[in-house]
Design an enzyme around this catalytic site. Structure first.
Site, short mmCIF file in Angstrom:
data_model
loop_
_atom_site.label_atom_id
_atom_site.label_comp_id
_atom_site.label_asym_id
_atom_site.label_seq_id
_atom_site.Cartn_x
_atom_site.Cartn_y
_atom_site.Cartn_z
N ARG A 1 -15.65 -8.11 11.83
CA ARG A 1 -16.14 -6.72 11.72
C ARG A 1 -17.06 -6.52 10.53
NH1 ARG A 1 -15.47 -5.40 16.92
NH2 ARG A 1 -13.29 -5.13 17.51
N ASN B 1 -21.89 -6.98 17.73
CA ASN B 1 -21.66 -5.52 17.69
C ASN B 1 -21.03 -5.07 16.38
OD1 ASN B 1 -19.15 -6.66 18.30
ND2 ASN B 1 -18.53 -5.01 19.67
N ASP C 1 -22.66 -7.78 24.33
CA ASP C 1 -21.21 -7.72 24.47
C ASP C 1 -20.73 -6.48 25.20
OD1 ASP C 1 -18.72 -8.95 24.28
OD2 ASP C 1 -18.16 -7.44 22.84
N HIS D 1 -15.96 -13.46 29.44
CA HIS D 1 -14.64 -13.09 29.96
C HIS D 1 -14.58 -12.60 31.42
CE1 HIS D 1 -16.23 -9.79 27.62
NE2 HIS D 1 -15.73 -10.24 26.51
N ASN E 1 -11.33 -4.56 27.19
CA ASN E 1 -12.52 -4.52 28.05
C ASN E 1 -13.05 -5.94 28.22
OD1 ASN E 1 -15.14 -4.47 28.92
ND2 ASN E 1 -15.86 -2.91 27.52
N ASP F 1 -12.24 -13.49 22.63
CA ASP F 1 -12.56 -12.06 22.52
C ASP F 1 -11.67 -11.39 21.46
OD1 ASP F 1 -14.03 -9.79 22.97
OD2 ASP F 1 -13.05 -9.25 24.85
O1 DOR Z 1 -11.98 -5.27 24.33
C1 DOR Z 1 -13.07 -5.39 23.82
N1 DOR Z 1 -13.29 -5.22 22.51
N2 DOR Z 1 -14.10 -5.71 24.60
C2 DOR Z 1 -15.36 -5.67 24.16
O2 DOR Z 1 -16.23 -5.91 24.90
C3 DOR Z 1 -15.66 -5.30 22.77
C4 DOR Z 1 -14.51 -5.58 21.91
C5 DOR Z 1 -14.64 -4.95 20.56
O3 DOR Z 1 -15.70 -5.06 19.93
O4 DOR Z 1 -13.66 -4.42 20.08
#
Ligand code: DOR
Length: 423
Positions: A58, A88, A148, A229, A275, A302
């Protein structure tokens, strides 16, 4: 520095000693040389260091959830020697400068090779291409590009991106979800249960139409597409068909989609909100079979750390994502090895060699052979343990494996001969 690993079962096969000096494997077999560090690996399995195609660190932007350093620690504890850091962040990794910054943070942490993933489009907005060429030519040597959680929904933009990265052997890693079919509010698999729970659902077809479109675009452009995924049996069918046509498509599956199912949502616990969403057992079966037969090339975590104040909400409002780096090998060992679907050589293929090849990482995913870089993961194949989210090296605690018993565990990791995890 020299290292001697004694009596490990290489890829789960015959036991041998492995002698390492100056970061390279120097001898394999019966070794009498003494070393600075000696490890008794009787009964343990030696694998090439694992490579994760899909990690969310992050930093920059949300260092309260994870930093490059804490994510690297968690990765090393999971047996990884290289991880691909998703774009991201805040700001988004959509310039060469931003990619270089992540790469430098990884180098300074020094525990795993952190390879930045570049955004496909500026600001992940899906409209204009990001600095793909500059990121590729930078010292960070970006080869994988992904928006993503935001699917590149516009077919024209996706076509241009595929054409562009072809020039330097890059690949687009697509998060397949048609926004018209999986509206913004969708937060779980669409099916009977989503109706019963009153949660807006996300149908399998939203994923499958994009996978189908993208393999055709890959064929049209002669470029490489990677399906991030895969979560449905229908997507597996499309990838299987595309591979049979000789289309340059690769695919990954997460550990959680190999074991967890949508019925876990009955308790509305946002830990299980992810996701793409957890799917029914039929999909899980198809994903396991596809990983075993090579239709799916790789396991990718992921790993998506989230601060408590982003995750602990009503299910519809909570952030998507779950931790995965520290438990990935154990989940694959439990599901695929214990389940008789893969041997350890197969685990090395889907968690090291294939992901390294997809990402163009020359120094990873190599054979356990003389002259190769000593990127290594040592695994105790028979130990069972109960996952404790409090013991995680990640800064976050959104751990879907908490309280579960898993079999098989990483006990040591080395990056170019230097220990990064274990006693
Ligand atoms: O579950 C997810 N979390 N899927 C994603 O595509 C993004 C990711 C996130 O950045 O937390």
């Amino acid at each position: 520095m020299s290292l001697l690993i004694k009596g490990a079962r290489l890829l789960g096969e015959d036991a041998a000693d492995v002698y390492v000096e100056d970061g390279l494997i120097r001898e394999v077999g019966s070794v009498s040389t003494t070393a600075d560090e000696t490890v008794d690996a009787d009964g343990l399995v030696l694998l090439p260091g694992l490579v994760d195609l899909h990690t969310h660190l992050r930093e920059p932007g949300r260092e309260d959830a994870e930093t490059v350093l804490t994510g690297s620690r968690a990765a090393a504890a999971g047996g990884f020697t290289s991880i691909l850091a998703m774009a991201n962040t805040t700001p988004v990794t959509d310039t060469a400068e931003a990619a270089l910054r992540v790469w430098e943070l990884g180098r300074d942490a020094g525990l795993v090779d952190v390879q930045p993933v570049g955004a496909v489009t500026r600001g992940l907005a899906g409209e204009e291409l990001a600095e793909l060429g500059l990121m590729a030519r930078s010292r960070a040597r970006v080869r994988v590009f992904s928006d993503d959680g935001r699917c590149v929904a516009d077919a024209r933009v996706m076509r241009r991106a595929l054409e562009y990265v072809k020039a330097f052997g890059g690949v687009i890693s697509q998060h397949s979800q048609d926004p018209a079919l999986a509206p913004h509010a969708a937060c779980c698999h669409e099916g009977q249960l989503s109706g019963e729970l009153g949660l807006p659902g996300w149908p399998s077809i939203a994923e499958e139409v994009i996978v189908a479109r993208d393999v055709m675009l890959a064929r049209h452009t002669g470029s490489r597409v990677h399906v991030a995924h895969v979560s449905t049996a229908g997507s597996v069918e499309v990838v299987r068909w595309a591979k049979a046509q000789g289309i340059a498509v690769t695919a990954e599956v997460t550990p959680h989609h190999l074991l967890l199912t949508t019925d876990l949502l009955a308790g509305y616990d946002p830990t299980f909100k992810v996701n793409p969403p957890l799917r029914p057992a039929e999909d899980v079966e198809a994903l396991r079979a596809a990983l075993a037969d090579g239709t799916i090339d790789a396991v990718a975590t992921d790993h998506a750390p989230h601060a408590r104040h982003d995750k602990e909400h009503a299910f519809v409002d909570a952030a998507f994502g779950m931790l995965g780096l520290e438990t990935a090998l154990s989940v694959v060992a439990t599901v695929m090895v214990e389940g008789g679907l893969l041997d350890w050589a197969g685990v090395a293929r889907v968690m090291s060699a294939n992901p390294a090849a997809i990402a163009g990482l020359d120094g990873h995913g190599r054979a356990l052979a003389v002259g190769e870089p000593a990127n290594l993961a040592l695994v105790d194949p028979s130990t069972s343990y109960v996952v404790d989210r409090g013991a995680s090296l990640s800064l976050s605690r959104n751990n879907p494996w908490h309280g579960r018993s898993l079999t098989g565990r990483v006990v040591g990791t080395w990056l170019r001969g230097a220990r990064t995890f274990g006693a």
